[in-house]
Design a protein around this motif. Structure first.
Motif, PDB file in Angstrom:
ATOM      1  N   ARG A   1     -46.162  20.537   4.228  1.00  0.00           N
ATOM      2  CA  ARG A   1     -46.903  20.665   5.487  1.00  0.00           C
ATOM      3  C   ARG A   1     -46.034  21.228   6.605  1.00  0.00           C
ATOM      4  NH1 ARG A   1     -50.557  15.185   5.846  1.00  0.00           N
ATOM      5  NH2 ARG A   1     -51.798  15.608   3.999  1.00  0.00           N
ATOM      6  N   ILE A   2     -44.797  20.759   6.665  1.00  0.00           N
ATOM      7  CA  ILE A   2     -43.885  21.243   7.702  1.00  0.00           C
ATOM      8  C   ILE A   2     -43.581  22.728   7.491  1.00  0.00           C
ATOM      9  CG2 ILE A   2     -41.503  21.069   8.559  1.00  0.00           C
ATOM     10  CD1 ILE A   2     -41.766  18.017   8.066  1.00  0.00           C
ATOM     11  N   LEU A   3     -43.319  23.107   6.236  1.00  0.00           N
ATOM     12  CA  LEU A   3     -43.047  24.518   5.956  1.00  0.00           C
ATOM     13  C   LEU A   3     -44.263  25.392   6.245  1.00  0.00           C
ATOM     14  CD1 LEU A   3     -40.900  24.273   2.710  1.00  0.00           C
ATOM     15  CD2 LEU A   3     -40.134  24.827   5.028  1.00  0.00           C
ATOM     16  N   ALA A   4     -45.445  24.904   5.907  1.00  0.00           N
ATOM     17  CA  ALA A   4     -46.671  25.669   6.198  1.00  0.00           C
ATOM     18  C   ALA A   4     -46.840  25.832   7.705  1.00  0.00           C
ATOM     19  CB  ALA A   4     -47.881  24.976   5.594  1.00  0.00           C
ATOM     20  N   TRP A   5     -46.540  24.779   8.456  1.00  0.00           N
ATOM     21  CA  TRP A   5     -46.643  24.845   9.918  1.00  0.00           C
ATOM     22  C   TRP A   5     -45.652  25.864  10.473  1.00  0.00           C
ATOM     23  CZ3 TRP A   5     -43.123  23.304  13.778  1.00  0.00           C
ATOM     24  CH2 TRP A   5     -43.655  23.276  15.062  1.00  0.00           C
ATOM     25  N   LEU A   6     -44.432  25.867   9.939  1.00  0.00           N
ATOM     26  CA  LEU A   6     -43.433  26.830  10.396  1.00  0.00           C
ATOM     27  C   LEU A   6     -43.851  28.263  10.067  1.00  0.00           C
ATOM     28  CD1 LEU A   6     -40.102  25.027   9.478  1.00  0.00           C
ATOM     29  CD2 LEU A   6     -40.936  25.568  11.760  1.00  0.00           C
TER      30      LEU A   6
ATOM     31  N   ARG B   1     -51.782   8.781 -12.846  1.00  0.00           N
ATOM     32  CA  ARG B   1     -50.932   9.640 -13.660  1.00  0.00           C
ATOM     33  C   ARG B   1     -51.388  11.099 -13.645  1.00  0.00           C
ATOM     34  NH1 ARG B   1     -50.795   5.122 -17.235  1.00  0.00           N
ATOM     35  NH2 ARG B   1     -52.604   5.937 -18.342  1.00  0.00           N
ATOM     36  N   THR B   2     -52.528  11.397 -13.057  1.00  0.00           N
ATOM     37  CA  THR B   2     -53.021  12.774 -13.016  1.00  0.00           C
ATOM     38  C   THR B   2     -52.188  13.593 -12.028  1.00  0.00           C
ATOM     39  OG1 THR B   2     -54.673  12.266 -11.339  1.00  0.00           O
ATOM     40  CG2 THR B   2     -55.370  12.096 -13.648  1.00  0.00           C
ATOM     41  N   ALA B   3     -52.262  14.916 -12.163  1.00  0.00           N
ATOM     42  CA  ALA B   3     -51.422  15.837 -11.387  1.00  0.00           C
ATOM     43  C   ALA B   3     -51.501  15.656  -9.870  1.00  0.00           C
ATOM     44  CB  ALA B   3     -51.742  17.276 -11.767  1.00  0.00           C
ATOM     45  N   PRO B   4     -52.700  15.518  -9.282  1.00  0.00           N
ATOM     46  CA  PRO B   4     -52.722  15.410  -7.813  1.00  0.00           C
ATOM     47  C   PRO B   4     -51.979  14.185  -7.277  1.00  0.00           C
ATOM     48  CG  PRO B   4     -54.919  15.873  -8.653  1.00  0.00           C
ATOM     49  CD  PRO B   4     -54.042  15.587  -9.836  1.00  0.00           C
ATOM     50  N   PHE B   5     -51.869  13.143  -8.078  1.00  0.00           N
ATOM     51  CA  PHE B   5     -51.216  11.932  -7.595  1.00  0.00           C
ATOM     52  C   PHE B   5     -49.740  11.880  -7.939  1.00  0.00           C
ATOM     53  CE2 PHE B   5     -55.650  10.736  -7.640  1.00  0.00           C
ATOM     54  CZ  PHE B   5     -55.764  10.079  -6.433  1.00  0.00           C
ATOM     55  N   ARG B   6     -49.236  12.871  -8.675  1.00  0.00           N
ATOM     56  CA  ARG B   6     -47.825  12.882  -9.046  1.00  0.00           C
ATOM     57  C   ARG B   6     -46.936  13.329  -7.904  1.00  0.00           C
ATOM     58  NH1 ARG B   6     -47.997  15.812 -14.742  1.00  0.00           N
ATOM     59  NH2 ARG B   6     -49.686  14.564 -15.542  1.00  0.00           N
ATOM     60  N   ARG B   7     -47.481  14.092  -6.979  1.00  0.00           N
ATOM     61  CA  ARG B   7     -46.676  14.591  -5.873  1.00  0.00           C
ATOM     62  C   ARG B   7     -46.256  13.441  -4.984  1.00  0.00           C
ATOM     63  NH1 ARG B   7     -50.239  19.378  -3.566  1.00  0.00           N
ATOM     64  NH2 ARG B   7     -49.507  18.350  -1.717  1.00  0.00           N
ATOM     65  N   SER B   8     -45.019  13.449  -4.595  1.00  0.00           N
ATOM     66  CA  SER B   8     -44.528  12.390  -3.718  1.00  0.00           C
ATOM     67  C   SER B   8     -44.943  12.682  -2.280  1.00  0.00           C
ATOM     68  CB  SER B   8     -43.008  12.290  -3.803  1.00  0.00           C
ATOM     69  OG  SER B   8     -42.422  13.418  -3.202  1.00  0.00           O
ATOM     70  N   ALA B   9     -44.932  11.658  -1.475  1.00  0.00           N
ATOM     71  CA  ALA B   9     -45.279  11.822  -0.058  1.00  0.00           C
ATOM     72  C   ALA B   9     -44.266  12.723   0.629  1.00  0.00           C
ATOM     73  CB  ALA B   9     -45.346  10.464   0.620  1.00  0.00           C
ATOM     74  N   GLN B  10     -43.015  12.645   0.184  1.00  0.00           N
ATOM     75  CA  GLN B  10     -41.975  13.454   0.809  1.00  0.00           C
ATOM     76  C   GLN B  10     -42.215  14.944   0.560  1.00  0.00           C
ATOM     77  OE1 GLN B  10     -38.027  12.511  -0.554  1.00  0.00           O
ATOM     78  NE2 GLN B  10     -37.405  12.056   1.523  1.00  0.00           N
ATOM     79  N   SER B  11     -42.567  15.307  -0.667  1.00  0.00           N
ATOM     80  CA  SER B  11     -42.797  16.730  -0.938  1.00  0.00           C
ATOM     81  C   SER B  11     -44.024  17.224  -0.190  1.00  0.00           C
ATOM     82  CB  SER B  11     -42.949  16.983  -2.438  1.00  0.00           C
ATOM     83  OG  SER B  11     -44.154  16.447  -2.930  1.00  0.00           O
TER      84      SER B  11
ATOM     85  N   MET C   1     -45.097  16.135   2.721  1.00  0.00           N
ATOM     86  CA  MET C   1     -44.709  16.318   4.123  1.00  0.00           C
ATOM     87  C   MET C   1     -43.881  17.591   4.285  1.00  0.00           C
ATOM     88  SD  MET C   1     -46.042  14.118   6.043  1.00  0.00           S
ATOM     89  CE  MET C   1     -45.090  14.330   7.522  1.00  0.00           C
ATOM     90  N   LEU C   2     -42.970  17.842   3.339  1.00  0.00           N
ATOM     91  CA  LEU C   2     -42.155  19.046   3.415  1.00  0.00           C
ATOM     92  C   LEU C   2     -43.038  20.282   3.322  1.00  0.00           C
ATOM     93  CD1 LEU C   2     -39.377  20.361   3.551  1.00  0.00           C
ATOM     94  CD2 LEU C   2     -39.258  20.180   1.067  1.00  0.00           C
TER      95      LEU C   2
END
Length: 81
Positions: A38-43, A23-33, A35-36
């Motif tokens: 990471r892709i945006l950072a790569w771009l 339930r802590t903040a680092p684990f609330r992020r979904s895998a999809q967000s 990945m998005l």
């Protein structure tokens, strides 16, 4: 030196602890967000590299802006269609 627990934890306590950690903040992020992001950072890194590469070329900045705009339009089109 390894330490051994004096007693085993009850299953309910383990489940509660894991649930609290998840339930802590680092684990609330979904895998999809993630990945998005990471892709945006790569771009962004790619466009920054392109901007540095074309820095001395006349019209290079304009070319990078057009490439960035094209990428943004393609991403928007993909998300909307």
């Amino acid at each position: 030196m390894m330490q051994v627990a004096a007693r085993a934890w009850p299953a309910g306590m383990v489940h509660d602890t894991v649930a609290a950690v998840l339930r802590t903040a680092p684990f609330r992020r979904s895998a999809q967000s993630t990945m998005l992001e990471r892709i945006l950072a790569w771009l962004v890194q790619g466009l920054e590299w392109l901007a540095r590469y074309l820095e001395g070329v006349p019209g290079g900045r304009t070319a990078v802006i057009w490439v960035a705009a094209l990428v943004a339009v393609l991403i928007a089109a993909r998300l909307l269609l």
